[in-house]
Design a protein around this motif. Sequence first.
Motif, PDB file in Angstrom:
ATOM      1  N   VAL A 128      16.775 -98.885 -75.129  1.00  0.00           N
ATOM      2  CA  VAL A 128      18.133 -98.140 -75.295  1.00  0.00           C
ATOM      3  C   VAL A 128      17.320 -96.838 -76.361  1.00  0.00           C
ATOM      4  O   VAL A 128      16.531 -96.851 -77.065  1.00  0.00           O
ATOM      5  N   CYS A 129      18.623 -95.957 -76.072  1.00  0.00           N
ATOM      6  CA  CYS A 129      18.339 -94.818 -76.430  1.00  0.00           C
ATOM      7  C   CYS A 129      19.218 -94.356 -77.032  1.00  0.00           C
ATOM      8  O   CYS A 129      20.386 -94.378 -76.317  1.00  0.00           O
ATOM      9  N   GLY A 130      19.057 -93.929 -78.392  1.00  0.00           N
ATOM     10  CA  GLY A 130      19.833 -93.135 -79.569  1.00  0.00           C
ATOM     11  C   GLY A 130      20.742 -91.881 -79.223  1.00  0.00           C
ATOM     12  O   GLY A 130      19.322 -91.017 -78.971  1.00  0.00           O
ATOM     13  N   THR A 131      21.581 -91.913 -78.516  1.00  0.00           N
ATOM     14  CA  THR A 131      21.983 -90.849 -78.890  1.00  0.00           C
ATOM     15  C   THR A 131      23.239 -90.483 -79.524  1.00  0.00           C
ATOM     16  O   THR A 131      22.881 -90.846 -80.427  1.00  0.00           O
ATOM     17  N   ALA A 132      24.544 -89.499 -79.287  1.00  0.00           N
ATOM     18  CA  ALA A 132      25.331 -89.426 -80.443  1.00  0.00           C
ATOM     19  C   ALA A 132      26.862 -89.116 -79.576  1.00  0.00           C
ATOM     20  O   ALA A 132      26.169 -88.580 -78.801  1.00  0.00           O
ATOM     21  N   ILE A 133      27.763 -89.350 -80.292  1.00  0.00           N
ATOM     22  CA  ILE A 133      29.007 -88.810 -79.646  1.00  0.00           C
ATOM     23  C   ILE A 133      29.221 -87.317 -79.621  1.00  0.00           C
ATOM     24  O   ILE A 133      30.033 -86.781 -79.493  1.00  0.00           O
ATOM     25  N   GLY A 134      28.302 -86.416 -80.022  1.00  0.00           N
ATOM     26  CA  GLY A 134      28.672 -85.415 -80.475  1.00  0.00           C
ATOM     27  C   GLY A 134      28.536 -85.098 -78.772  1.00  0.00           C
ATOM     28  O   GLY A 134      28.908 -83.537 -78.646  1.00  0.00           O
ATOM     29  N   TYR A 135      28.043 -86.038 -77.681  1.00  0.00           N
ATOM     30  CA  TYR A 135      28.223 -85.961 -76.329  1.00  0.00           C
ATOM     31  C   TYR A 135      29.326 -85.272 -76.246  1.00  0.00           C
ATOM     32  O   TYR A 135      29.738 -84.387 -75.285  1.00  0.00           O
ATOM     33  N   TYR A 136      30.674 -85.458 -76.820  1.00  0.00           N
ATOM     34  CA  TYR A 136      32.233 -85.333 -76.340  1.00  0.00           C
ATOM     35  C   TYR A 136      32.963 -83.496 -76.871  1.00  0.00           C
ATOM     36  O   TYR A 136      33.636 -84.148 -76.555  1.00  0.00           O
ATOM     37  N   ALA A 165      17.303 -87.129 -69.987  1.00  0.00           N
ATOM     38  CA  ALA A 165      15.840 -87.190 -69.699  1.00  0.00           C
ATOM     39  C   ALA A 165      15.197 -88.418 -69.759  1.00  0.00           C
ATOM     40  O   ALA A 165      13.892 -88.364 -69.646  1.00  0.00           O
ATOM     41  N   ALA A 166      16.235 -89.455 -69.335  1.00  0.00           N
ATOM     42  CA  ALA A 166      15.326 -90.844 -69.714  1.00  0.00           C
ATOM     43  C   ALA A 166      15.595 -91.263 -68.366  1.00  0.00           C
ATOM     44  O   ALA A 166      15.588 -92.804 -67.883  1.00  0.00           O
ATOM     45  N   GLY A 167      15.886 -90.008 -67.192  1.00  0.00           N
ATOM     46  CA  GLY A 167      15.604 -90.805 -65.991  1.00  0.00           C
ATOM     47  C   GLY A 167      14.887 -91.581 -65.815  1.00  0.00           C
ATOM     48  O   GLY A 167      14.554 -91.932 -64.719  1.00  0.00           O
ATOM     49  N   ALA A 168      13.613 -91.383 -65.641  1.00  0.00           N
ATOM     50  CA  ALA A 168      12.237 -91.982 -65.916  1.00  0.00           C
ATOM     51  C   ALA A 168      12.185 -92.757 -65.350  1.00  0.00           C
ATOM     52  O   ALA A 168      11.988 -94.319 -64.459  1.00  0.00           O
ATOM     53  N   ALA A 169      12.771 -93.527 -66.122  1.00  0.00           N
ATOM     54  CA  ALA A 169      13.050 -94.884 -66.479  1.00  0.00           C
ATOM     55  C   ALA A 169      14.064 -95.996 -66.100  1.00  0.00           C
ATOM     56  O   ALA A 169      13.717 -96.898 -64.978  1.00  0.00           O
ATOM     57  N   GLU A 170      15.256 -94.853 -65.650  1.00  0.00           N
ATOM     58  CA  GLU A 170      16.921 -96.315 -64.717  1.00  0.00           C
ATOM     59  C   GLU A 170      15.874 -96.224 -63.212  1.00  0.00           C
ATOM     60  O   GLU A 170      15.867 -97.031 -62.774  1.00  0.00           O
ATOM     61  N   GLU A 171      14.936 -95.123 -62.974  1.00  0.00           N
ATOM     62  CA  GLU A 171      14.405 -94.663 -61.797  1.00  0.00           C
ATOM     63  C   GLU A 171      13.166 -95.888 -61.616  1.00  0.00           C
ATOM     64  O   GLU A 171      13.586 -96.608 -60.326  1.00  0.00           O
TER      65      GLU A 171
END
Length: 315
Positions: A128-136, A165-171
């Motif tokens: 679980v990667c905490g990000t933010a609604i700042g995305y929008y 940046a979390a791509g390695a975990a998804e892959e």
Amino acid sequence: MGLMAFPRHRTHPDRPADGVRRIAVTGANGLIGSALVRSLRADGHQIVRLVRHPARAADEVEWDPKRQYVDVAGLAGCDAVVHLAGAGVGDRRWTEAYRREIRESRVLGTAAVAEAVASLDVPPEVMVCGTAIGYYGDTGSRRVDESAPAGDGFLPSVCVEWEEAAGAAEEAGVRVAYARTGLVVAREGGAWGRLFPLFRAGLGGRLGDGRQYWSFISLHDEVAALRHLIDTPSLSGPVNLTAPEPVTNRDVTAAMGRVLRRPTPFPVPAPALRLALGAFAHDILGSQRVLPTRLLDSGFRFAFPTITRAIHAAT
């Protein structure tokens, strides 16, 4: 703060049995991280805290986000990793150096954790990667959910890189959920940690014209939602962690006055905010009307869905 007990899960031979889970947390000393750790420990789960110094306790694992170093051995046997670390957006004026720190603390730290997770012989079930609604970005009065594209500007660009940046975990086949968190209503820290003393002193008031939308979430519901993300196999990708009904800053001001029984006579003009806060004032004066569509569709129920109840929960 024991919020939602986990059901029993199958376990790896190196992992705790009897429904107890081993969960690694970055940012464990922050507002959200410390509340999450308390909640998980209250239900008997084993916590591994990633710390930025040599490990001195049995539950500590050393990491250094700037060097992208993680003591990978300390993550062995973890069922889940919750990554919450990052420089505070509102902690300082946004000089060029602090903008760089905001970006690098998130992007480099997330990449380090994701690569460590991917390198494990038996990786955790979920990150679980905490990000933010700042995305929008600034959405004005327009309602947006997880289907909306990234906005324009500094914070949206940081959030895009942060999640990438979390791509390695998804892959590596790990389920990755991006917890896009709104403004957390808590007296212990964050934006509301600054608001409560002002309003208690009778010095609170709307910010700017007060018509900007604030997408909030109580600290209780934030922790419960993070645990829901850990525990719900169908949830991956972006998930908004905001209450169902965003409210305007004018509404927040009125609710704070009612709950704390204080007058709210002192509006803060937008130019004064820009002078005091620099570029961060854009985040305060901007409007984000963000809806938690995926969270609600997955069966999550808010304990404190309205701004009045969220403020009461924090007092």
